[in-house]
Design a protein around this motif. Structure first.
Motif, PDB file in Angstrom:
ATOM      1  N   ASN A  18      55.305  31.168 -25.363  1.00  0.00           N
ATOM      2  CA  ASN A  18      54.551  29.931 -25.478  1.00  0.00           C
ATOM      3  C   ASN A  18      55.380  28.745 -25.013  1.00  0.00           C
ATOM      4  O   ASN A  18      56.604  28.776 -25.007  1.00  0.00           O
ATOM      5  CB  ASN A  18      54.109  29.714 -26.923  1.00  0.00           C
ATOM      6  N   ASN A  19      54.692  27.670 -24.648  1.00  0.00           N
ATOM      7  CA  ASN A  19      55.398  26.452 -24.263  1.00  0.00           C
ATOM      8  C   ASN A  19      54.721  25.245 -24.893  1.00  0.00           C
ATOM      9  O   ASN A  19      53.905  25.391 -25.789  1.00  0.00           O
ATOM     10  CB  ASN A  19      55.484  26.346 -22.736  1.00  0.00           C
ATOM     11  N   HIS A  20      55.064  24.073 -24.384  1.00  0.00           N
ATOM     12  CA  HIS A  20      54.562  22.844 -24.996  1.00  0.00           C
ATOM     13  C   HIS A  20      53.187  22.452 -24.470  1.00  0.00           C
ATOM     14  O   HIS A  20      52.704  21.357 -24.762  1.00  0.00           O
ATOM     15  CB  HIS A  20      55.548  21.705 -24.726  1.00  0.00           C
ATOM     16  N   VAL A  21      52.519  23.296 -23.694  1.00  0.00           N
ATOM     17  CA  VAL A  21      51.206  22.987 -23.119  1.00  0.00           C
ATOM     18  C   VAL A  21      50.100  23.791 -23.795  1.00  0.00           C
ATOM     19  O   VAL A  21      49.092  23.251 -24.240  1.00  0.00           O
ATOM     20  CB  VAL A  21      51.205  23.262 -21.597  1.00  0.00           C
ATOM     21  N   LEU A  22      50.280  25.109 -23.885  1.00  0.00           N
ATOM     22  CA  LEU A  22      49.234  25.986 -24.367  1.00  0.00           C
ATOM     23  C   LEU A  22      49.858  27.186 -25.065  1.00  0.00           C
ATOM     24  O   LEU A  22      50.826  27.762 -24.561  1.00  0.00           O
ATOM     25  CB  LEU A  22      48.371  26.461 -23.186  1.00  0.00           C
ATOM     26  N   VAL A  23      49.308  27.528 -26.225  1.00  0.00           N
ATOM     27  CA  VAL A  23      49.744  28.746 -26.909  1.00  0.00           C
ATOM     28  C   VAL A  23      49.009  29.912 -26.258  1.00  0.00           C
ATOM     29  O   VAL A  23      47.811  30.091 -26.435  1.00  0.00           O
ATOM     30  CB  VAL A  23      49.426  28.677 -28.416  1.00  0.00           C
ATOM     31  N   THR A  24      49.749  30.698 -25.490  1.00  0.00           N
ATOM     32  CA  THR A  24      49.118  31.809 -24.776  1.00  0.00           C
ATOM     33  C   THR A  24      49.100  33.085 -25.598  1.00  0.00           C
ATOM     34  O   THR A  24      48.294  33.975 -25.347  1.00  0.00           O
ATOM     35  CB  THR A  24      49.850  32.072 -23.449  1.00  0.00           C
ATOM     36  N   VAL A  25      50.008  33.189 -26.561  1.00  0.00           N
ATOM     37  CA  VAL A  25      50.077  34.359 -27.436  1.00  0.00           C
ATOM     38  C   VAL A  25      50.059  33.864 -28.871  1.00  0.00           C
ATOM     39  O   VAL A  25      50.805  32.951 -29.224  1.00  0.00           O
ATOM     40  CB  VAL A  25      51.345  35.193 -27.168  1.00  0.00           C
ATOM     41  N   SER A  26      49.225  34.438 -29.711  1.00  0.00           N
ATOM     42  CA  SER A  26      49.115  33.993 -31.095  1.00  0.00           C
ATOM     43  C   SER A  26      50.462  34.088 -31.798  1.00  0.00           C
ATOM     44  O   SER A  26      51.215  35.043 -31.605  1.00  0.00           O
ATOM     45  CB  SER A  26      48.083  34.839 -31.839  1.00  0.00           C
TER      46      SER A  26
END
Length: 435
Positions: free
Chosen positions: A198-206
């Motif tokens: 994950n990064n500061h834009v979008l949580v791609t993995v819960s």
């Protein structure tokens, strides 16, 4: 014609002369001014670097009727003049375009203009002669429209900074916080785990503590981090809400994807705010008690003399300020477009009906949920990154350091020469937005 303040801020050079009134062609009629436009979707990497689409200005399309073919002339002149006291004070120039005469479908001509975002413009169109560019048509009726605000920036920034306040002498003395006050710790509540992409834009993995398929998307507070037209333009302060629409990416013969999620939030809704804070502690921040402790457990707000009694001190709450927003949703793995548009809430005075008007161009992010991604930090890297930023950035700096932004975006940028130069250029752009 509608009444407008201001008289424009630029003298025209192109087509400044007109033919005698008795010889003029009929006036060119403008059918409509279109300000709705959508940029191409950003990739997650583009969003992580705040790499906006090429069309960053206030786009406007003027659609007008081609004059009768019996009137022979080679060009059209399109003039867009800002019409507001603010635009005049800012000395925003008029924009002029000369285009070849080419009639489109149904005798209509469409021409795109890149103008300043968030400003009202009056648009005129003239038939233009060869040579010196004399205006051949009569003065038209001026049409008016206001360009949209720029797309918001995807991403989040949050730093809970703990300052030291260890002064010698009488312990009853109030803490004095200066730019030289030591920075003891920098914490963040952003969901960044070293084992997840994950990064500061979008949580791609819960995250481990979340329900399956829980995602969050972040965007910066435009009043803090720009774009600058949210702070100063004709549309400034019109932003009251943001609407998020998530669509599946079209597959095969589909023209558009289906809507998977939609939510509107108020920009004053505290539940969606990403909040930073500054805490002040006497002595050294130490782990006291059992288990991890947050700053508010062992620190306090700045101590200030009690206005009522000179021999006592009062404790203030930590200084808190919003820097970003987060919207949480449940989405299964897959490829999606995330579209954010800023809106203005309007209420009809007579009926009480409430509507929401789009006042910004959309920001669109295309990302695949559930896949690893290179733009990610470990928890330790991210905290060190924030610590480095806080050491270099002060609110009273006349100019931000260029690497303030580059370190925020990618902590190891110095290892990649091409990336370093790209981020330095980006820093200059972001600094100008803040100015």
């Amino acid at each position: 014609m509608a009444s407008h303040t201001g008289a424009g801020v630029s003298s025209f050079v192109i087509g400044s002369e007109s033919c005698p009134e008795s010889l003029r062609f009929p006036a060119v009629s403008i059918k409509e001014l279109i300000v709705d436009w959508s940029p191409a979707p950003l990739t997650l990497g583009d969003a992580s670097l705040f790499d906006l689409p090429k069309t960053e200005t206030g786009r406007m399309t003027v659609v007008f009727h081609d004059l009768d073919a019996r009137y022979e002339f080679p060009y059209y002149l399109v003039i867009a003049t800002p019409y507001s006291e603010l635009a005049e004070a800012e000395e925003i120039p008029a924009v002029q375009s000369v285009l070849d005469r080419k009639s489109g479908a149904n005798g209509l001509v469409a021409h795109d203009l890149n103008l300043e975002p968030g400003y009202e413009y009056g648009v005129e169109v003239y038939a233009l002669a060869w040579g010196q560019g004399v205006r051949l048509s009569a003065p038209p009726e001026v049409k008016y429209a206001t360009t949209l605000l720029s797309p918001v920036f995807f991403g989040a920034y949050q730093a809970n900074v703990v300052f030291g306040c260890d002064q010698p002498g009488d312990p009853a003395q109030a803490c004095e916080i200066t730019p030289r006050t030591p920075n003891l710790a920098v914490l963040t509540d952003l969901p960044l785990q070293g084992v997840l992409p994950n990064n500061h834009v979008l949580v791609t993995v819960s995250e481990p503590d979340d329900s399956p398929n829980t995602r969050r998307i972040y965007f910066l507070d435009p009043s803090v981090f720009g774009p600058g037209d949210y702070v100063r333009s004709d549309r400034a302060s019109q932003d009251t809400h943001v609407e998020l629409t998530v669509r599946t990416v079209p597959d095969g013969d589909q023209e558009t994807g289906r809507i998977a999620y939609r939510q509107r939030i108020g920009l004053e809704t505290e539940a969606n705010g990403v909040i930073s804070a500054q805490y002040y502690c006497r002595g050294v921040l130490t782990g006291q008690g059992e288990g991890p402790q947050r700053p508010e457990d062992i620190c306090f707000g700045p101590l200030m003399p009690d206005s009522g009694r000179s021999d006592t001190l009062v404790q203030h709450n930590p200084e808190r300020f919003r820097t970003s927003y987060a919207i949480e949703m449940g989405l299964p793995e897959g490829l999606y477009d995330f579209e954010l548009v800023v809106q203005m809430k309007e209420e009809d005075e007579d009926t009480g009906d409430v509507t929401y008007k789009d006042v910004s161009a959309p920001a669109i992010l295309r990302a695949h949920l559930g896949r690893p991604y290179i733009f990610s930090y470990t928890a330790e890297e991210y905290l060190q990154l924030l610590s480095d930023i806080e050491e270099e950035f002060r609110s009273d700096d006349e100019e931000l350091e260029l690497n303030y932004w580059t370190k925020l975006l990618f902590p190891n940028f110095e290892r990649e020469e091409a990336l370093r130069h790209a981020l330095e250029d980006l820093s200059i752009k972001l600094n100008s937005q803040l100015e």
